[in-house]
Design a protein around this motif. Structure first.
Motif, PDB file in Angstrom:
ATOM      1  N   THR A  44       0.790  -1.239   0.000  1.00 16.61           N
ATOM      2  CA  THR A  44       0.000   0.000   0.000  1.00 16.61           C
ATOM      3  C   THR A  44       0.823   1.292   0.000  1.00 16.61           C
ATOM      4  OG1 THR A  44      -0.196  -0.214   2.402  1.00 16.61           O
ATOM      5  CG2 THR A  44      -2.086  -0.915   1.077  1.00 16.61           C
ATOM      6  N   HIS A  45       2.159   1.188  -0.135  1.00 17.71           N
ATOM      7  CA  HIS A  45       2.882   2.473  -0.130  1.00 17.71           C
ATOM      8  C   HIS A  45       4.212   2.412  -0.880  1.00 17.71           C
ATOM      9  CE1 HIS A  45       2.643   6.551   1.634  1.00 17.71           C
ATOM     10  NE2 HIS A  45       3.958   6.533   1.519  1.00 17.71           N
ATOM     11  N   ILE A  46       4.205   2.831  -2.133  1.00 15.20           N
ATOM     12  CA  ILE A  46       5.451   2.970  -2.895  1.00 15.20           C
ATOM     13  C   ILE A  46       5.508   4.402  -3.432  1.00 15.20           C
ATOM     14  CG2 ILE A  46       6.716   2.249  -4.973  1.00 15.20           C
ATOM     15  CD1 ILE A  46       5.819  -0.579  -4.519  1.00 15.20           C
ATOM     16  N   ILE A 148      -2.846   9.371  -1.893  1.00 16.89           N
ATOM     17  CA  ILE A 148      -2.292  10.719  -1.683  1.00 16.89           C
ATOM     18  C   ILE A 148      -1.636  10.753  -0.310  1.00 16.89           C
ATOM     19  CG2 ILE A 148      -2.965  13.119  -1.175  1.00 16.89           C
ATOM     20  CD1 ILE A 148      -4.997  12.902  -3.439  1.00 16.89           C
ATOM     21  N   GLU A 149      -0.471  11.378  -0.210  1.00 22.12           N
ATOM     22  CA  GLU A 149       0.194  11.529   1.083  1.00 22.12           C
ATOM     23  C   GLU A 149       0.412  13.007   1.340  1.00 22.12           C
ATOM     24  OE1 GLU A 149       4.080   9.691   1.481  1.00 22.12           O
ATOM     25  OE2 GLU A 149       3.840   9.571   3.654  1.00 22.12           O
ATOM     26  N   ASN A 150      -0.295  13.515   2.281  1.00 23.64           N
ATOM     27  CA  ASN A 150      -0.278  14.893   2.769  1.00 23.64           C
ATOM     28  C   ASN A 150      -1.433  15.722   2.207  1.00 23.64           C
ATOM     29  OD1 ASN A 150       0.319  17.170   4.157  1.00 23.64           O
ATOM     30  ND2 ASN A 150       2.344  17.524   3.262  1.00 23.64           N
ATOM     31  N   LEU A 175      -1.816  13.896   6.636  1.00 29.85           N
ATOM     32  CA  LEU A 175      -0.642  14.679   7.064  1.00 29.85           C
ATOM     33  C   LEU A 175       0.675  14.078   6.615  1.00 29.85           C
ATOM     34  CD1 LEU A 175      -2.528  15.191  10.180  1.00 29.85           C
ATOM     35  CD2 LEU A 175      -1.096  17.123   9.462  1.00 29.85           C
ATOM     36  N   HIS A 176       1.741  14.847   6.778  1.00 29.35           N
ATOM     37  CA  HIS A 176       3.111  14.338   6.650  1.00 29.35           C
ATOM     38  C   HIS A 176       3.889  14.934   7.817  1.00 29.35           C
ATOM     39  CE1 HIS A 176       7.097  13.551   4.653  1.00 29.35           C
ATOM     40  NE2 HIS A 176       6.492  12.393   4.598  1.00 29.35           N
ATOM     41  N   PHE A 177       5.183  15.200   7.644  1.00 30.43           N
ATOM     42  CA  PHE A 177       5.942  15.832   8.723  1.00 30.43           C
ATOM     43  C   PHE A 177       5.549  17.311   8.772  1.00 30.43           C
ATOM     44  CE2 PHE A 177       9.080  12.373   7.638  1.00 30.43           C
ATOM     45  CZ  PHE A 177       8.787  11.609   8.759  1.00 30.43           C
ATOM     46  N   SER A 223      -1.794   7.467   8.674  1.00 28.44           N
ATOM     47  CA  SER A 223      -0.332   7.477   8.860  1.00 28.44           C
ATOM     48  C   SER A 223       0.182   8.923   8.878  1.00 28.44           C
ATOM     49  CB  SER A 223       0.364   6.709   7.734  1.00 28.44           C
ATOM     50  OG  SER A 223       0.182   5.329   7.917  1.00 28.44           O
ATOM     51  N   HIS A 224       1.121   9.211   9.740  1.00 28.46           N
ATOM     52  CA  HIS A 224       1.714  10.541   9.938  1.00 28.46           C
ATOM     53  C   HIS A 224       0.853  11.483  10.792  1.00 28.46           C
ATOM     54  CE1 HIS A 224       5.364  10.416   7.453  1.00 28.46           C
ATOM     55  NE2 HIS A 224       4.679   9.745   6.540  1.00 28.46           N
ATOM     56  N   SER A 225      -0.412  11.107  11.089  1.00 30.47           N
ATOM     57  CA  SER A 225      -1.248  11.987  11.925  1.00 30.47           C
ATOM     58  C   SER A 225      -0.830  11.838  13.386  1.00 30.47           C
ATOM     59  CB  SER A 225      -2.718  11.580  11.808  1.00 30.47           C
ATOM     60  OG  SER A 225      -3.209  11.880  10.538  1.00 30.47           O
ATOM     61  N   SER A 244      -1.709   3.647   6.075  1.00 31.07           N
ATOM     62  CA  SER A 244      -1.119   3.081   4.847  1.00 31.07           C
ATOM     63  C   SER A 244       0.318   2.614   5.043  1.00 31.07           C
ATOM     64  CB  SER A 244      -1.174   4.093   3.706  1.00 31.07           C
ATOM     65  OG  SER A 244      -0.265   5.151   3.938  1.00 31.07           O
ATOM     66  N   HIS A 245       1.032   3.167   6.032  1.00 33.02           N
ATOM     67  CA  HIS A 245       2.407   2.734   6.306  1.00 33.02           C
ATOM     68  C   HIS A 245       2.781   3.140   7.739  1.00 33.02           C
ATOM     69  CE1 HIS A 245       2.686   6.819   4.812  1.00 33.02           C
ATOM     70  NE2 HIS A 245       3.989   6.918   4.976  1.00 33.02           N
ATOM     71  N   SER A 246       2.431   2.253   8.686  1.00 32.47           N
ATOM     72  CA  SER A 246       2.666   2.557  10.110  1.00 32.47           C
ATOM     73  C   SER A 246       2.976   1.292  10.894  1.00 32.47           C
ATOM     74  CB  SER A 246       1.420   3.200  10.733  1.00 32.47           C
ATOM     75  OG  SER A 246       1.278   4.538  10.307  1.00 32.47           O
ATOM     76  N   PRO A 255       7.260   8.241  17.705  1.00 34.14           N
ATOM     77  CA  PRO A 255       6.041   9.044  17.502  1.00 34.14           C
ATOM     78  C   PRO A 255       5.270   8.693  16.223  1.00 34.14           C
ATOM     79  CG  PRO A 255       8.060  10.407  17.421  1.00 34.14           C
ATOM     80  CD  PRO A 255       8.457   9.056  17.929  1.00 34.14           C
ATOM     81  N   ARG A 256       5.967   8.142  15.214  1.00 35.37           N
ATOM     82  CA  ARG A 256       5.282   7.762  13.961  1.00 35.37           C
ATOM     83  C   ARG A 256       4.503   6.452  14.113  1.00 35.37           C
ATOM     84  NH1 ARG A 256       3.560   6.772  10.224  1.00 35.37           N
ATOM     85  NH2 ARG A 256       4.719   6.469   8.306  1.00 35.37           N
ATOM     86  N   ASN A 257       4.767   5.712  15.207  1.00 31.24           N
ATOM     87  CA  ASN A 257       4.098   4.418  15.377  1.00 31.24           C
ATOM     88  C   ASN A 257       2.783   4.557  16.139  1.00 31.24           C
ATOM     89  OD1 ASN A 257       6.181   3.310  13.971  1.00 31.24           O
ATOM     90  ND2 ASN A 257       7.194   2.354  15.739  1.00 31.24           N
ATOM     91  N   SER A 358       5.746  -1.217   1.915  1.00 31.94           N
ATOM     92  CA  SER A 358       7.216  -1.178   1.857  1.00 31.94           C
ATOM     93  C   SER A 358       7.803   0.219   2.074  1.00 31.94           C
ATOM     94  CB  SER A 358       7.692  -1.691   0.493  1.00 31.94           C
ATOM     95  OG  SER A 358       7.218  -0.827  -0.527  1.00 31.94           O
ATOM     96  N   ASP A 359       7.084   1.250   1.611  1.00 35.00           N
ATOM     97  CA  ASP A 359       7.639   2.617   1.522  1.00 35.00           C
ATOM     98  C   ASP A 359       8.893   2.646   0.635  1.00 35.00           C
ATOM     99  OD1 ASP A 359       7.615   5.332   1.831  1.00 35.00           O
ATOM    100  OD2 ASP A 359       7.821   5.328   4.008  1.00 35.00           O
ATOM    101  N   PHE A 360       8.942   1.759  -0.379  1.00 32.72           N
ATOM    102  CA  PHE A 360      10.053   1.807  -1.325  1.00 32.72           C
ATOM    103  C   PHE A 360      10.091   3.177  -2.004  1.00 32.72           C
ATOM    104  CE2 PHE A 360       9.787  -3.058  -1.863  1.00 32.72           C
ATOM    105  CZ  PHE A 360      10.772  -3.244  -0.903  1.00 32.72           C
TER     106      PHE A 360
HETATM  107 ZN   LIG Z   1       5.323   8.625   4.773  1.00 35.42          ZN
END
Ligand SMILES: [Zn+2]
Length: 419
Positions: A44-46, A148-150, A175-177, A223-225, A244-246, A255-257, A358-360
């Motif tokens: 779910t995340h490339i 979409i991310e962010n 969200l993101h950082f 994820s990222h929230s 999607s990636h946590s 904090p991201r977990n 994966s966040d590849f």
């Molecule tokens: Zn991310």
């Protein structure tokens, strides 16, 4: 000395790889292969860089050092379906900032469309529903979905969600950082002047975004929230959500977990947590490794993590080669750690609520799953941990497909009521 260390590192890692393969039971490998080849595997995340699906990153030729995804390697690894990510980095909340985020995002939508309608249309289709993922699998084709991310990509313009839905977006990470107009991030952006918390959860606009996502049939992604923002999304959403990636704080407190409280809320919401093969979220990174990364980043002019998301192509390649060198001396987590996070979620909230990412191309990749070509190793590890074929099928894709179907059903109900 550094060279000697590096050579020693390579030799040790080769010996380790040899050792691991030698220990595998051929019957288990065959069984895992059979399962891997029959089920739908969905990552779910490339991430994709700005030159994705152009001559410099054409996805036709096999993995270059700086890339972790291309179509021949996806075929080799028998990975069936992927969410390619339209990511925009957090910038200032000004009209200029919003306009840049939108134009950056549209570059990535166009790249994914080029991949699926021109460059690789024989091998991979753009899927807009779970049914289309299943049909592609039946037809022996790969499928790409869009996430979409962010939420910064919409600025404050709710109408853009309809536009992105039409372009194929099927999940939306708020969200993101760094905080944005929709809510708070799990990692505030000091450079942008963030306080620890700003909205103390979802903002009013964030709540309207959530309603709009539910109405359209786009999966909300937490994820990222920040914890409060994530809990608001999960508890207020009319449809299931995903992370999607946590990973989980129960195994590694970062904090991201996700906390147990978030896990229980996701279970209640019938959502899914997609564990991620991202070293820094899987386990603690030793201080020496952090130092080596800092020195390498400084030599490339990378000041902080935010810069990482705006690197030019050449710097990105140098960065990824630098990371590969550092990983030889300080190995990243291996698949057993990823499995620890999966086991934890299964124990806490059940096998129906966990998936894989994966966040590849976005910092992901661990020992044993370094690029899409290695995807079989994940199935092998799941089988060795004692998961049944049915459970592996759920973890690898069915749970996410169930969420997609439910999100779609709830959206159709809304559309019918409106008529
Ligand atoms: Zn991310």
């Amino acid at each position: 000395m550094i060279n000697m260390c590096r050579i020693l590192g390579v030799v040790l890692s080769l010996l380790f790889a040899y050792d691991v393969m030698a220990q595998k039971n051929p019957t288990v490998i065959n069984k895992a292969r059979k399962i891997h080849n029959s089920i739908i595997t969905l990552d779910t995340h490339i991430d994709i860089p700005y030159d994705f699906a152009t001559s410099s990153y054409n996805t036709i030729t096999k993995i270059k050092p700086a890339h972790q995804f291309d179509i021949p390697s996806m075929i080799l690894g028998n990975l069936d379906s992927i969410f390619l990510v339209v990511f925009v980095s957090q910038g200032p909340r000004t009209q200029t900032g919003y306009a840049k985020a939108l134009s950056d995002g549209l570059i990535k939508f166009r790249a994914i469309h080029r991949l699926t309608t021109a460059i690789q249309k024989k091998n991979i289709v753009l899927a807009l529903s779970a049914e289309q993922v299943r049909n592609a699998h039946k037809d022996g084709k790969k499928s790409a979905l869009i996430g979409i991310e962010n939420g910064y990509i919409i600025g404050t313009d709710l109408s853009l969600i309809n536009k992105f839905y039409k372009l194929g977006a099927r999940y939306f990470g708020f969200l993101h950082f760094g905080h944005n107009d929709l809510g708070d991030s799990s990692v505030p952006n000091i450079q942008l002047g963030d306080a620890q918390e700003e909205h103390f959860g979802l903002s009013q606009l964030g709540k309207e975004v959530l309603r709009t996502l539910n109405n359209h049939g786009i999966i909300p992604d937490i994820s990222h929230s920040s914890k409060k923002t994530a809990l608001d999304i999960v508890n207020l959403s009319r449809s299931p959500v995903i992370a999607s990636h946590s990973n989980v704080q129960g195994i590694y407190n970062h904090p991201r977990n996700l906390s147990d409280e978030e896990l229980f809320a996701i279970k209640k919401n019938n959502g899914v947590v997609q564990v991620v093969a991202y070293d820094a979220y899987l386990k603690n990174i030793p201080e020496e490794k952090k130092m080596a990364i800092a020195i390498m980043q400084k030599s490339l002019g990378i000041g902080n993590y935010q810069d990482l998301y705006d690197l030019g192509q050449d710097t990105l390649k140098e960065y990824q080669l630098g990371m590969a060198n550092i990983n030889q001396n300080f190995p990243s987590a291996d698949l057993s750690v990823l499995l620890d996070h999966i086991d934890y979620i299964v124990e806490k909230i059940g096998v129906d609520h966990v998936g894989i990412s994966s966040d590849f191309n976005g910092g992901g990749g661990i020992k044993g799953w370094e690029n899409v070509a290695d995807t079989f190793n994940v199935t092998l590890e799941l089988l060795e941990r004692g998961y049944s074929e049915n459970e592996i099928e759920k973890i690898w894709g069915e749970n996410t497909l169930r969420v997609m179907e439910e999100v779609n059903r709830i959206s159709l109900m809304h559309k019918r009521q409106k008529r």
